[in-house]
Design a protein around this motif. Structure first.
Motif, short mmCIF file in Angstrom:
data_model
loop_
_atom_site.label_atom_id
_atom_site.label_comp_id
_atom_site.label_asym_id
_atom_site.label_seq_id
_atom_site.Cartn_x
_atom_site.Cartn_y
_atom_site.Cartn_z
N PRO A 282 -7.67 -8.50 97.92
CA PRO A 282 -7.50 -7.20 98.57
C PRO A 282 -6.81 -6.16 97.70
O PRO A 282 -7.06 -4.96 97.85
CB PRO A 282 -6.64 -7.54 99.80
CG PRO A 282 -6.95 -8.97 100.09
CD PRO A 282 -7.16 -9.61 98.75
N SER A 283 -5.97 -6.60 96.77
CA SER A 283 -5.27 -5.66 95.91
C SER A 283 -6.21 -4.86 95.01
O SER A 283 -5.80 -3.85 94.42
CB SER A 283 -4.26 -6.41 95.03
OG SER A 283 -4.91 -7.39 94.24
N TYR A 284 -7.48 -5.28 94.91
CA TYR A 284 -8.45 -4.54 94.12
C TYR A 284 -8.55 -3.09 94.57
O TYR A 284 -8.76 -2.18 93.75
CB TYR A 284 -9.82 -5.23 94.25
CG TYR A 284 -10.97 -4.47 93.62
CD1 TYR A 284 -11.33 -4.70 92.29
CD2 TYR A 284 -11.71 -3.54 94.35
CE1 TYR A 284 -12.39 -4.01 91.71
CE2 TYR A 284 -12.76 -2.85 93.77
CZ TYR A 284 -13.10 -3.08 92.45
OH TYR A 284 -14.15 -2.39 91.89
N TYR A 285 -8.40 -2.86 95.88
CA TYR A 285 -8.56 -1.51 96.43
C TYR A 285 -7.28 -0.69 96.40
O TYR A 285 -7.30 0.48 96.82
CB TYR A 285 -9.07 -1.59 97.87
CG TYR A 285 -10.53 -1.94 97.99
CD1 TYR A 285 -11.50 -1.25 97.27
CD2 TYR A 285 -10.95 -2.97 98.82
CE1 TYR A 285 -12.84 -1.58 97.38
CE2 TYR A 285 -12.29 -3.30 98.95
CZ TYR A 285 -13.24 -2.61 98.22
OH TYR A 285 -14.56 -2.92 98.33
N ALA A 286 -6.17 -1.26 95.93
CA ALA A 286 -4.91 -0.53 95.98
C ALA A 286 -4.96 0.75 95.15
O ALA A 286 -4.66 1.85 95.64
CB ALA A 286 -3.78 -1.43 95.49
N ARG A 287 -5.37 0.64 93.89
CA ARG A 287 -5.41 1.82 93.03
C ARG A 287 -6.44 2.86 93.51
O ARG A 287 -6.12 4.05 93.59
CB ARG A 287 -5.70 1.42 91.59
CG ARG A 287 -5.72 2.60 90.63
CD ARG A 287 -6.09 2.18 89.20
NE ARG A 287 -6.19 3.32 88.31
CZ ARG A 287 -7.26 4.09 88.20
NH1 ARG A 287 -8.32 3.83 88.96
NH2 ARG A 287 -7.27 5.11 87.37
N PRO A 288 -7.68 2.45 93.83
CA PRO A 288 -8.63 3.45 94.33
C PRO A 288 -8.14 4.19 95.56
O PRO A 288 -8.33 5.41 95.67
CB PRO A 288 -9.89 2.63 94.63
CG PRO A 288 -9.78 1.44 93.75
CD PRO A 288 -8.32 1.13 93.67
N LEU A 289 -7.51 3.48 96.49
CA LEU A 289 -7.04 4.14 97.70
C LEU A 289 -5.90 5.12 97.40
O LEU A 289 -5.86 6.23 97.94
CB LEU A 289 -6.58 3.10 98.72
CG LEU A 289 -7.69 2.35 99.46
CD1 LEU A 289 -7.11 1.22 100.30
CD2 LEU A 289 -8.50 3.30 100.34
N LEU A 290 -4.99 4.71 96.53
CA LEU A 290 -3.85 5.58 96.22
C LEU A 290 -4.28 6.83 95.48
O LEU A 290 -3.72 7.92 95.68
CB LEU A 290 -2.82 4.80 95.40
CG LEU A 290 -2.04 3.73 96.14
CD1 LEU A 290 -1.17 2.94 95.17
CD2 LEU A 290 -1.18 4.34 97.24
N THR A 291 -5.30 6.72 94.62
CA THR A 291 -5.73 7.87 93.84
C THR A 291 -6.75 8.72 94.56
O THR A 291 -6.90 9.91 94.25
CB THR A 291 -6.32 7.41 92.49
OG1 THR A 291 -7.39 6.47 92.74
CG2 THR A 291 -5.25 6.74 91.65
N ALA A 292 -7.48 8.15 95.52
CA ALA A 292 -8.55 8.90 96.19
C ALA A 292 -8.06 9.68 97.40
O ALA A 292 -8.73 10.64 97.81
CB ALA A 292 -9.66 7.94 96.62
N VAL A 293 -6.94 9.30 97.97
CA VAL A 293 -6.42 10.01 99.15
C VAL A 293 -5.62 11.22 98.68
O VAL A 293 -4.65 11.07 97.94
CB VAL A 293 -5.53 9.09 100.01
CG1 VAL A 293 -4.95 9.86 101.19
CG2 VAL A 293 -6.34 7.89 100.50
N PRO A 294 -6.02 12.44 99.07
CA PRO A 294 -5.32 13.64 98.59
C PRO A 294 -3.93 13.77 99.19
O PRO A 294 -3.63 13.19 100.25
CB PRO A 294 -6.22 14.78 99.04
CG PRO A 294 -6.97 14.24 100.22
CD PRO A 294 -7.15 12.77 99.95
N LEU A 295 -3.09 14.53 98.53
CA LEU A 295 -1.71 14.71 98.97
C LEU A 295 -1.63 15.26 100.38
O LEU A 295 -0.80 14.82 101.18
CB LEU A 295 -1.00 15.64 97.99
CG LEU A 295 0.49 15.92 98.26
CD1 LEU A 295 1.30 14.64 98.15
CD2 LEU A 295 1.02 16.97 97.27
N TRP A 296 -2.52 16.20 100.73
CA TRP A 296 -2.44 16.80 102.06
C TRP A 296 -2.78 15.80 103.16
O TRP A 296 -2.31 15.93 104.29
CB TRP A 296 -3.34 18.03 102.16
CG TRP A 296 -4.81 17.79 101.93
CD1 TRP A 296 -5.49 17.98 100.78
CD2 TRP A 296 -5.77 17.33 102.89
NE1 TRP A 296 -6.81 17.67 100.94
CE2 TRP A 296 -7.02 17.28 102.22
CE3 TRP A 296 -5.70 16.97 104.23
CZ2 TRP A 296 -8.19 16.87 102.86
CZ3 TRP A 296 -6.86 16.57 104.87
CH2 TRP A 296 -8.09 16.52 104.20
#
Length: 486
Positions: A282-296
């Protein structure tokens, strides 16, 4: 005659206090035409324009599950992936694209970039529909101005700009899902809302079978909300689309729902997908999720936590995104692109409270600063998601290799078969090969066969060997070098 009742002014609200942001939908927004409506086609066309001008691909499926099968349908030749031999895909998307490809052929458009633009038309229209749905969804919660701001937040979100013009199942499905979320969110005319929502959910599944997860999540949400009439007509709309899929598979594969059953058998019940393509934690998606979700959107999460304490319920798109992401985390085979439909629904859910918060600010300077910050952080996510190389230079070089006539064969160096653009981007029936190194058999064959008079190499790999075989550099396109020989 009685005296008129006295009128008292409403109590003043301090300008610095934002209005509460309810997540429950309000009345249907008015559909009156005004200048902000012009934003819709402009924003909606951006992904298609980017995809056509940039070329390249996010994943090989963009070519070999959509564009190349469409080319094969129209011209009778092409590279068909194993899924089209085993019947694991349906012909809905390639069939529609083939119709527009045939239209381009009738209009005399033979340049690959030209007919790629024609093929982009149905997807661009679908994206317009999805952004109109995003406006309606947000306008119920944030008013008309907030609705148009939400269109900008969703339409200029980095991954949407990258994906929404691409012929991936995730791209088509996400647009249909946005339409479905808005329809099922309506409080008026449940018959029409259910039929539209159910049909959109069905089409989301037809274009990408894993989106069946969103269908199940939506039905659970409707049951929990006790919206029985809407639920009934949602099922009716979905069943109508399912009947169409069954008929299509019967006509193309010989039995109803052949592709859906074959897909489920391979990807869900057998474990063959993980065995063939690999598995990740499951940790595979950690970086994509953190970088793909915008600050707002993270700011919307804070507003949502406060709202949850009052209502103890989630909006439909947020609920669907959460369920879908949970299933992805538990699924063995993982790819970044799988996240895209869930990200779009999460952003849709977040855009409404953020738009309401911003438009409720009294000071224009603060309001415009917040809008600029939100749009900038949303656009910035495109630099991180998706993280792979789009091969844009290579595809433009392949297109250039066959322009002007004279090409009899093409060698693509430093690339594999499924990374290349297929006959769709060649635009003509000539032999072509791919290889990694000069020692490969395909390279040696192309050097001996003088019919191979065009070559494209990435980062000048094997450049000396190509020149020794009589090739000369014709032009450089980014990191690609195009060579020709007489």
């Amino acid at each position: 005659m009685s005296a008129p009742a006295p009128q008292f002014p409403a109590p003043a609200v301090p300008e610095s206090t934002p209005a509460p942001v309810p997540d429950l939908p309000g009345p249907a927004p008015r559909n009156g035409w005004s200048w902000p409506v012009l934003l819709l086609p402009v924003v909606a066309l951006l992904p298609a324009v980017i995809a056509v001008l940039q070329l390249g691909r996010i994943h090989p499926d963009e070519v070999y599950q959509a564009l190349e099968p469409a080319w094969w349908r129209v011209h009778g030749y092409g590279v068909l992936a194993w899924e089209w031999k085993d019947g694991i895909r349906n012909w809905a998307v390639p069939g529609v694209l083939a119709g527009f490809l045939k239209l381009a052929d009738l209009l005399g458009i033979t340049r690959p970039q030209g007919y790629r633009a024609v093929v982009a038309l149905p997807q661009a229209a679908l994206h317009v529909w999805s952004l109109w749905a995003a406006y309606r969804f947000a306008a119920r919660r944030a008013g008309p101005v907030g609705g148009w701001l939400a269109v900008l937040l969703v339409g200029l979100y980095g991954p949407v700009l990258v994906f929404a013009g691409r012929t991936l199942g995730e791209s088509f499905s996400a647009s249909f899902l946005v339409v479905a979320m808005e329809a099922l969110d309506r409080r008026e005319r449940p018959v029409r809302a259910g039929l539209v929502g159910g049909a959109a959910l069905g089409l989301a599944v037809v274009t990408r079978y894993p989106s069946a997860i969103f269908v199940l999540a939506s039905l659970v949400w409707l049951v929990a909300a006790r919206r029985w009439r809407l639920l009934a007509f949602t099922c009716a709309g979905g069943l109508a689309v399912a009947a169409g899929l069954g008929a299509l598979d019967w006509a193309t594969w010989g039995s109803p729902f052949h592709s859906f059953i074959a897909y489920a058998r391979f990807n869900v019940f057998s474990g063959d997908a993980a065995a063939r393509f690999g598995s990740d934690p499951p940790s595979y998606y950690a970086r994509p999720l953190l970088t793909a979700v915008p600050l707002w959107a993270w700011g919307a999460a804070l507003l949502g936590v406060a709202a949850l304490r009052q209502r103890r319920s989630l909006s439909l798109p947020l609920w669907c995104a959460a369920v879908y992401t949970g299933v992805l985390l538990a699924t063995a085979h993982k790819e970044e692109r799988f996240l895209y439909p869930g990200l779009v629904l999460a952003v849709l859910a977040a855009a409404a409270p953020v738009a309401a918060f911003i438009t409720a600010r009294a000071r224009p300077a603060a309001r415009w600063s917040l809008v600029a910050l939100a749009l900038a952080t949303g656009l910035g996510t495109a630099a991180f998601f998706p993280s792979g190389d789009l091969r844009a230079d290579q595809f433009r070089a392949i297109v250039a290799a066959t322009e002007g006539g004279g090409a009899r064969g093409l060698l693509i160096v430093n690339e594999g078969l499924w990374g290349a653009g297929g006959f769709f981007y060649l635009g003509q029936q000539i032999p072509w090969l791919t290889c990694d190194w000069p020692r490969d058999g395909a390279f040696q064959h192309a050097m001996r066969d003088r019919n191979f008079n065009r070559a494209v190499t990435f980062e000048d790999r094997a450049l000396a060997e190509l020149q020794a075989a009589g090739f000369r550099v014709a032009r450089r396109i980014g990191r690609e070098t195009l060579l020709v020989r007489e």
